[in-house]
Design an enzyme around this catalytic site. Structure first.
Site, PDB file in Angstrom:
ATOM      1  N   GLY A 277       0.739  -1.283  -0.056  1.00 22.19           N
ATOM      2  CA  GLY A 277       0.059   0.138  -0.133  1.00 22.19           C
ATOM      3  C   GLY A 277       0.786   1.392  -0.154  1.00 22.19           C
ATOM      4  O   GLY A 277       0.962   1.774  -0.979  1.00 22.19           O
ATOM      5  N   TYR A 318       1.722   8.790  15.166  1.00 18.24           N
ATOM      6  CA  TYR A 318       2.819   7.640  15.159  1.00 18.24           C
ATOM      7  C   TYR A 318       4.190   8.523  15.318  1.00 18.24           C
ATOM      8  O   TYR A 318       5.114   7.855  14.909  1.00 18.24           O
ATOM      9  CB  TYR A 318       3.086   6.981  13.629  1.00 18.24           C
ATOM     10  CG  TYR A 318       1.605   6.432  13.383  1.00 18.24           C
ATOM     11  CD1 TYR A 318       1.003   5.193  14.008  1.00 18.24           C
ATOM     12  CD2 TYR A 318       0.961   6.883  12.326  1.00 18.24           C
ATOM     13  CE1 TYR A 318      -0.245   4.708  13.625  1.00 18.24           C
ATOM     14  CE2 TYR A 318      -0.229   6.420  11.553  1.00 18.24           C
ATOM     15  CZ  TYR A 318      -0.795   5.287  12.465  1.00 18.24           C
ATOM     16  OH  TYR A 318      -2.017   4.738  11.995  1.00 18.24           O
ATOM     17  N   CYS A 346      -7.386  22.962  17.979  1.00 15.77           N
ATOM     18  CA  CYS A 346      -7.276  23.217  19.374  1.00 15.77           C
ATOM     19  C   CYS A 346      -6.591  22.205  20.494  1.00 15.77           C
ATOM     20  O   CYS A 346      -7.198  21.691  21.328  1.00 15.77           O
ATOM     21  CB  CYS A 346      -8.434  23.823  20.077  1.00 15.77           C
ATOM     22  SG  CYS A 346      -9.025  24.854  18.980  1.00 15.77           S
ATOM     23  N   GLU A 347      -5.357  21.645  20.113  1.00 18.30           N
ATOM     24  CA  GLU A 347      -4.769  21.029  20.838  1.00 18.30           C
ATOM     25  C   GLU A 347      -3.352  20.574  20.637  1.00 18.30           C
ATOM     26  O   GLU A 347      -3.108  21.115  19.535  1.00 18.30           O
ATOM     27  CB  GLU A 347      -5.389  19.385  21.236  1.00 18.30           C
ATOM     28  CG  GLU A 347      -5.455  18.540  19.792  1.00 18.30           C
ATOM     29  CD  GLU A 347      -6.334  17.034  20.014  1.00 18.30           C
ATOM     30  OE1 GLU A 347      -5.589  16.313  20.398  1.00 18.30           O
ATOM     31  OE2 GLU A 347      -7.644  17.027  20.011  1.00 18.30           O
TER      32      GLU A 347
HETATM   33  N1  LLP Z   1      -2.023  -5.795   3.955  1.00 20.81           N
HETATM   34  C1  LLP Z   1      -2.538  -6.057   4.988  1.00 20.81           C
HETATM   35  C2  LLP Z   1      -3.037  -7.070   5.840  1.00 20.81           C
HETATM   36  C3  LLP Z   1      -2.422  -4.991   6.162  1.00 20.81           C
HETATM   37  O1  LLP Z   1      -2.850  -4.810   7.203  1.00 20.81           O
HETATM   38  C4  LLP Z   1      -1.647  -3.732   5.721  1.00 20.81           C
HETATM   39  C5  LLP Z   1      -1.561  -2.482   6.268  1.00 20.81           C
HETATM   40  C6  LLP Z   1      -1.059  -3.828   4.130  1.00 20.81           C
HETATM   41  C7  LLP Z   1      -1.247  -4.944   3.562  1.00 20.81           C
HETATM   42  C8  LLP Z   1      -0.307  -2.720   3.677  1.00 20.81           C
HETATM   43  O2  LLP Z   1       0.813  -2.353   4.219  1.00 20.81           O
HETATM   44  P1  LLP Z   1       1.723  -1.359   3.485  1.00 20.81           P
HETATM   45  O3  LLP Z   1       2.225  -1.781   2.368  1.00 20.81           O
HETATM   46  O4  LLP Z   1       1.034  -0.040   3.295  1.00 20.81           O
HETATM   47  O5  LLP Z   1       2.849  -1.030   4.752  1.00 20.81           O
HETATM   48  N2  LLP Z   1      -1.856   3.919   9.151  1.00 20.81           N
HETATM   49  C9  LLP Z   1      -0.375   3.570   9.407  1.00 20.81           C
HETATM   50  C10 LLP Z   1      -0.360   2.186   8.391  1.00 20.81           C
HETATM   51  C11 LLP Z   1      -1.153   1.148   8.708  1.00 20.81           C
HETATM   52  C12 LLP Z   1      -1.057  -0.144   8.051  1.00 20.81           C
HETATM   53  C13 LLP Z   1      -1.934  -1.210   8.035  1.00 20.81           C
HETATM   54  N3  LLP Z   1      -2.001  -2.290   7.743  1.00 20.81           N
HETATM   55  C14 LLP Z   1       0.440   4.544   8.868  1.00 20.81           C
HETATM   56  O6  LLP Z   1       0.049   5.622   8.639  1.00 20.81           O
HETATM   57  O7  LLP Z   1       1.732   4.544   9.129  1.00 20.81           O
END
Ligand code: LLP
Length: 421
Positions: A277, A318, A346-347
């Protein structure tokens, strides 16, 4: 690599000056580069050339249908984690046979709609979920293709909030119980077990944790085959990290990752799925904002922007770093001064960076947050009744608004007042 470069002293998205988009849509907004999205997808696709594979973009990273359609037209499948994502992918024209359904808490309704609508596979994460899917499939008079997500108990060495492959995490079934759980699945007539799934975390900056997880997966494949299961598909999850700070060492490339996959799993003859992703969308998007005020504080100066934590939550959530650059290229040798870069919410958590050296800036200047394409717009909220900010897509010298800014009336009129008021 991305396609956001300075040309003649001004930051562009591909061939479009960002100031032109800002003038047309107002700030803040997100902007994505088609060329960068396609390049990142192609890097993964090429990294697995010669192996039977499907790159299933983890659309949770950035789910605008224009992004999905761009990637789907290049051949991508999708990894979805909710019925909403499933329906969105279908609306963008992705066929069911290219969609995998992940997630630790799928409801029976979500399973039913996806199974009836067409799905490549469900990645199931527990025995109760297996039972629920079996019941749904039998009720529909069909058989659901599944992989079972195993938790390999590997330390992904990433931020604790996005590590998923340790035994204490909620994800997958413990690898030690895999034989038992696969035997259980094989007894359920509504399921057809096609493979194994693993995902150990996000923003991994080394290959070693992947190597450990995939070695365990290779061993498990052989064990399960010996038990009589037809393991023919391996879903390896996502997680490969991106460089958020230009100053830091770059994480491994998709090519290196592809080589690791071949080395650890190539001999098994399985079809490979990956679910990247962040690496596809992250550096394909900027968040654009303007300086509202420069404010002198006690011993520090603040840069107050028109974007806030509700628009990009990653720094607050994060402690994430995003490079922040002015749209007008700084003069060579321009002296940098440290600022706390904050939004209007406001935080105190509404802080994007502390004591970040920035070139000289003035009220009204346009600023870009790099690396904001993944987990940016999708994690935004309307906190403080701030409208979700628009998304724009660029392709060469063209740009289009792919989600417009809602009006205040639209936001306010979603509330309904109970009759007793
Ligand atoms: N597959 C599964 C089952 C997942 O849970 C995730 C991400 C991906 C693929 C994709 O992972 P990537 O290639 O994007 O690393 N909001 C957080 C990241 C949360 C990721 C959750 N799962 C951030 O902003 O860092």
């Amino acid at each position: 690599m991305d396609h956001f470069l300075y040309r003649n002293g001004a930051l562009h998205a591909e061939d479009v000056p960002l100031s032109e988009i800002a003038a047309a849509v107002g700030t803040p907004f997100y902007v994505y580069s088609t060329a960068t999205l396609l390049r990142h997808y192609a890097l993964f696709d090429e990294a697995l050339a010669g192996v039977d594979h499907l790159v299933c973009y983890a659309m949770k990273a950035a789910s605008n249908q224009a992004i999905l359609k761009t990637l789907a037209q290049a051949g991508a499948g999708m990894d979805v984690v909710s019925l909403g994502e499933y329906l969105r992918a279908r609306a963008a024209g992705v066929p069911g046979e290219k969609i995998v359904f992940s997630g630790v808490g799928k409801t029976a309704d979500e399973m039913r709609r996806a199974l009836a609508g067409g799905i490549r596979q469900f990645n199931v994460e527990s025995e109760p979920e297996m039972e629920a899917l079996n019941a749904v499939a039998r009720d529909l008079g069909t058989v659901a293709p599944v992989t079972i997500r195993v938790n390999p108990d590997v330390d992904a060495r990433t931020h604790a909030k996005i590590a998923t492959g340790k035994s204490e995490n909620k994800f997958g079934i413990p690898i030690a119980r895999a034989r038992q759980v696969y035997a259980h699945a094989a007894r359920l007539p509504g399921l057809e077990v096609v493979g194994i799934d693993v995902h150990i975390g996000s923003q991994l900056t080394e290959l070693e944790p992947f190597a450990q997880a995939y070695a365990k997966l290779a061993g498990l494949t052989e064990t399960l085959r010996a038990d009589g299961h037809d393991i023919r598909r391996l879903d390896l999850g996502g997680g490969l990290g991106i460089p958020y700070a230009r100053s830091n060492a770059a994480p491994p490339l998709p090519t290196d990752y592809g080589r690791l996959i071949r080395d650890t799993l190539g001999h098994l003859g399985c079809e490979i799925e990956i679910e990247p992703g962040r690496l596809i969308a992250g550096n394909a998007g900027l968040m654009m904002t303007r300086v509202i005020y420069l404010k002198q504080g006690e011993g520090r100066d603040f840069l107050i922007l028109d974007a806030a934590m509700n628009d990009l939550i990653r720094p607050a959530m994060y402690d994430a770093h995003h490079d922040i650059v002015p749209v007008i290229e700084p003069e060579p040798g321009a002296e940098a001064a440290p600022y706390d870069i904050v939004g209007p919410v406001c935080e105190t958590g509404d802080t994007f960076a502390r004591q970040r050296p920035m070139p000289p800036l003035r009220q009204g200047d346009l600023i870009a947050f790099r690396g904001a394409g993944a987990y940016g717009a999708v994690m935004a909220s309307e906190y403080n009744t701030r409208p979700l900010i628009p998304e724009v897509m660029v392709k060469g010298d063209q740009f289009a608004v792919i989600r417009r800014r809602p009006t205040f009336d639209e936001i306010i009129n979603r509330d309904t007042i109970p009759e007793w008021l």
